[in-house]
Design an enzyme around this catalytic site. Structure first.
Site, PDB file in Angstrom:
ATOM      1  N   ASP A 464       0.874  -1.186   0.000  1.00  0.00           N
ATOM      2  CA  ASP A 464       0.000   0.000   0.000  1.00  0.00           C
ATOM      3  C   ASP A 464       0.902   1.223   0.000  1.00  0.00           C
ATOM      4  OD1 ASP A 464      -1.884   1.962   0.264  1.00  0.00           O
ATOM      5  OD2 ASP A 464      -2.653   1.299   2.203  1.00  0.00           O
ATOM      6  N   GLU A 472      -1.699  -2.399  -3.964  1.00  0.00           N
ATOM      7  CA  GLU A 472      -1.247  -2.561  -5.343  1.00  0.00           C
ATOM      8  C   GLU A 472      -0.531  -3.909  -5.474  1.00  0.00           C
ATOM      9  OE1 GLU A 472      -1.042   1.315  -3.533  1.00  0.00           O
ATOM     10  OE2 GLU A 472       0.691  -0.055  -3.512  1.00  0.00           O
ATOM     11  N   ASP A 498      -0.639 -12.310 -16.006  1.00  0.00           N
ATOM     12  CA  ASP A 498       0.703 -11.838 -16.334  1.00  0.00           C
ATOM     13  C   ASP A 498       0.779 -10.747 -17.402  1.00  0.00           C
ATOM     14  OD1 ASP A 498       1.032 -14.013 -14.706  1.00  0.00           O
ATOM     15  OD2 ASP A 498       1.945 -15.281 -16.213  1.00  0.00           O
ATOM     16  N   GLU A 529      -3.584   1.036  -8.471  1.00  0.00           N
ATOM     17  CA  GLU A 529      -4.282   0.200  -7.494  1.00  0.00           C
ATOM     18  C   GLU A 529      -5.267  -0.679  -8.264  1.00  0.00           C
ATOM     19  OE1 GLU A 529      -4.062   3.346  -3.754  1.00  0.00           O
ATOM     20  OE2 GLU A 529      -5.634   3.555  -5.283  1.00  0.00           O
ATOM     21  N   GLU A 699      -5.720 -25.567 -20.044  1.00  0.00           N
ATOM     22  CA  GLU A 699      -5.442 -24.372 -19.247  1.00  0.00           C
ATOM     23  C   GLU A 699      -6.422 -23.265 -19.617  1.00  0.00           C
ATOM     24  OE1 GLU A 699      -1.610 -21.493 -18.173  1.00  0.00           O
ATOM     25  OE2 GLU A 699      -1.410 -23.109 -19.642  1.00  0.00           O
TER      26      GLU A 699
END
Length: 729
Positions: A464, A472, A498, A529, A699
């Site tokens: 934070d 974040e 990712d 954030e 996946e």
């Protein structure tokens, strides 16, 4: 109990103890057993294929042959193809894991042959053999003609040992005298030093393979103590010729009309001398009572199947059993630095084989708890075994953090896959609570509660940046995080999404340093954030309140509940863009929503956690049910189809992942959009190619075509399919 006694007639208490190894608690089997659960669920996965090279991967490092394993064993098998006569009489493999990487040991290491009068019998003389997989076992059936039948069954008896039972039955009218033997050859890796690692050895009871020490960080890791060993119940003699061996029974078998004989043997794969000694004792016990182990295994799998099919419509139950088999095959028992059993992402993908990931484990435990709460608890513990403490020599500032990924080897042992550069989204309390709902183990809640609280505290202390109560994603102080770009990359990994567009450097994402009051560098945060992170934190706080209530800490529960309400309120007020009708990340400097990066599936998370208002949920629902946005051919792409950054095959930039489909469906159900959720569930299950057939669970999937993408036999897809199939939130 002495070894001599156990070989003759193992005591029931000792047998019951052995049956606990690597699986759910089981009593000693009853004298008469119920039928195997398999016939209704035969071949839910296509497990046929014969390897032709030691290295199992294709160009994408995926093994095209799906395998079967059980009890957390570190080796697995497949079935031969019906037309591959050269493979008849044995099971394909095994596929063994060299600490972190999968390799084929053989095309078929134990191929059985029967002889009569010095002549080898044709196993297919009476017609094409039948090869089938059923829950918990692999089966082969041969008609040799002239009144002889051979069946082979492979199960796992412990977390290191497979049991193979071969029954030869004389269905004719004349007595028969038969000889039996086995043969197999090594598949050697092509390149040194891996090529020289395995070596064949004859043993008193069969044959073994020893492995030399090889420390190839990215390919092959052995310590020189590993062994694969075949142990026969019958007296045998073995000869070795280079990479090929031949084992023969010492005396022929005489079969009267209608009589049958069982040839039983075990195949064990161990890592250490201590494991090898222990497993030799277990193998003797298994061979002393093979039918008891088979009966117990069938009983365990009946329970497993009942657990995953309960509440699932009949037409979806085969998919539920496919999920079950996927999770069990990906189960690895404690070994190396992994102190508890856990479920790996996929035995079929080189880089997902020998390790455990944090949020994978949280999701997988939720599905696993439906059929084996003990295993679910174990995989949660496996991650918390390595929770960072204030006494940690490398990163005391990260006390409370759960590392991203754990493997057989940590960096001190030369492992390259272990990852403490970042953590993963805080879904652990949800996982613990859902596991508790299935297990009823209040002691488990008491054990995990302080660890969960420490993990919560770490997020606000180390992630934070401006101390405004909104966190974040970020990166740790780690040698690998040695540049702004590497820190941004690790922070994107921490989100789990990712390469999502919202984390693109070219779109403006960077990192900032976080310091303690005394100036100590704590780590790094993205300069934004994230909505999903803070929604997860709010949910986590809510589950901590439930846990605190359940273990008799009402005062702490009230504090957690208040914190959860405050965090949820901040998610509603700060991350929702009314003009766009969606939840977005916000810039750290100006607090503005990052709408120019497009709408991502993370915008549905506040519905799942309950942070959204009814009005916000209605707007998000409109996007989720729009075919031009998230209601694609296979619903819930990770990036809206309307986004300029949408790419249907680019990992987190478009493909459908079942975990986020589960979140989106759960969010719709939570706010009363049950009909929408039901319709979209139907589209999801029908559109993902191969899901209802015998192909592996992938996946992720192409949202436009339903084509399977990336790793096959993927665990969290299998895990969260289970509640999707039953329509649960």
């Amino acid at each position: 109990m002495t070894v001599r006694q156990s070989a003759r007639r193992p005591a029931r208490a000792a047998l019951a103890a052995l049956l606990l190894v690597g699986g759910a608690s089981l009593a000693a089997p009853p004298a008469s057993a119920a039928p195997h659960p398999g016939p209704d669920y035969a071949d839910v996965l296509d497990l046929r294929g014969t390897p032709k090279a030691a290295l199992p991967g294709d160009a994408e490092d995926n093994n095209p042959i799906s395998t079967f394993s059980d009890r957390g064993a570190w080796h697995a098998y497949a079935l031969p193809e019906a037309g591959d006569r050269s493979a008849y009489g044995g099971f394909s493999g095994p596929l063994y894991i060299a600490q972190e990487y999968p390799w084929w040991l053989s095309e078929s290491f134990s191929r059985m042959r029967l002889t009569e009068g010095g002549r080898t019998l044709d196993l297919a003389a009476g017609g094409t053999p039948r090869f089938t997989s059923q829950p918990g076992r692999l089966l082969q059936s041969y008609d040799l003609g002239r009144g002889l039948r051979l069946t082979l069954e492979l199960r796992f008896a412990t977390n290191r040992t497979a049991l193979v039972r071969a029954e030869v039955r004389n269905t004719g009218s004349a007595a028969r005298t038969l000889g039996a033997g086995w043969t197999g050859s090594l598949l050697r890796p092509e390149k040194a030093p891996m090529r020289d690692a395995p070596s064949l050895k004859s043993t008193e009871h069969g044959v073994g393979v020893d492995f030399a020490k090889v420390r190839e960080k990215w390919d092959y890791l052995t310590d020189g103590t590993e062994r694969f060993e075949v142990t026969h119940k019958d007296r045998v003699r073995t000869t070795v010729d280079g990479d090929t061996y031949r084992t023969e029974v010492a005396a022929p078998v005489k079969l009267a009309p209608g009589a049958a004989h069982h040839f039983d043997w075990t195949e064990s794969y161990t890592f250490t001398d201590a494991e090898r000694t222990r497993e030799a004792r277990r193998a003797r016990a298994v061979l002393a009572a093979p039918q008891a182990y088979a009966t117990a295994g069938d009983a365990r799998w009946r329970g497993y199947v009942a657990g995953v099919t309960r509440g699932v419509p009949a037409e979806r139950r085969r998919t539920a059993v496919k999920s079950l088999e996927t999770l069990v095959t990906n189960w690895r028992s404690a070994a190396g630095k992994l102190k508890h059993d856990g479920v790996t992402p996929s035995i079929s993908y080189k880089w997902f084989t020998g390790g455990l990931w944090a949020w994978d484990s949280w999701k997988q435990a939720v599905g696993t708890a439906r059929f084996d709460p003990r295993l679910a608890k174990s995989q949660i513990r496996a991650m918390f075994d390595h929770q960072i403490t204030a006494e940690d020599k490398e990163r005391p500032q990260d006390a409370g953090m759960i590392p991203d990924a754990l493997f057989y080897n940590d960096p001190e042992r030369g492992g390259g896959n272990w990852n403490e550069r970042n953590s993963k989204p805080p879904m652990a309390s949800w996982s613990v609570w859902e596991t508790y709902r299935k297990s009823g183990d209040r002691a488990f809640l008491s054990e995990l509660y302080p660890k969960l609280a420490a993990y919560q505290a770490w997020w606000y202390r180390n992630r934070d940046h401006d101390r405004d109560g909104l966190a974040e994603y970020g990166a740790t102080v780690d040698p690998a995080n040695d540049s702004t770009e590497e820190r941004r990359l690790a922070a994107a990994w921490e989100s789990g999404l990712d390469n999502a567009p919202r984390f693109d450097a070219k779109l403006g994402t960077s990192v900032v340093a976080n310091h303690a009051a005394d100036g100590t560098l704590l780590g790094y945060s993205l300069d934004q954030e994230s909505v999903d992170l803070n929604a997860y934190l709010a949910q986590d706080q809510g589950y901590l309140a439930r846990i605190a209530d359940e273990i008799g800490r009402p005062g702490e529960a009230a504090k957690w509940r208040k914190k959860s309400e405050e965090t949820s309120a901040a998610v509603r007020s700060e991350f929702y863009d009314k003009a766009d009708g969606w939840f977005h990340d916000i810039g750290l400097k100006n607090g503005a929503p990052l709408t120019d990066r497009g709408r991502g599936i993370e915008g549905a998370v506040p519905l799942w956690t309950g942070a959204a208002s009814k009005e916000q949920a209605a707007s998000v629902r409109g996007r989720l049910t729009d075919p031009g946005e998230f209601a694609t051919h296979v619903p819930f792409p990770t990036v809206s189809k309307a986004s300029p950054y949408f790419d249907s095959t680019a990992y987190w930039r478009g493909p459908v992942w079942f975990d986020h489909a589960y979140v989106a469906l759960g969010g719709l159900r939570r706010y009363g959009y049950t009909k929408d959720a039901d319709e979209l569930t139907g589209k999801l299950l029908a559109g993902a190619k191969g899901l209802t057939g015998d192909r592996p669970i992938q996946e992720n999937y192409d949202p436009l075509t339903g084509a399977p993408l990336n790793s096959p036999n993927f665990s969290w897809s299998a895990s969260l399919l289970l509640p999707i199939l039953s329509g649960e939130r």
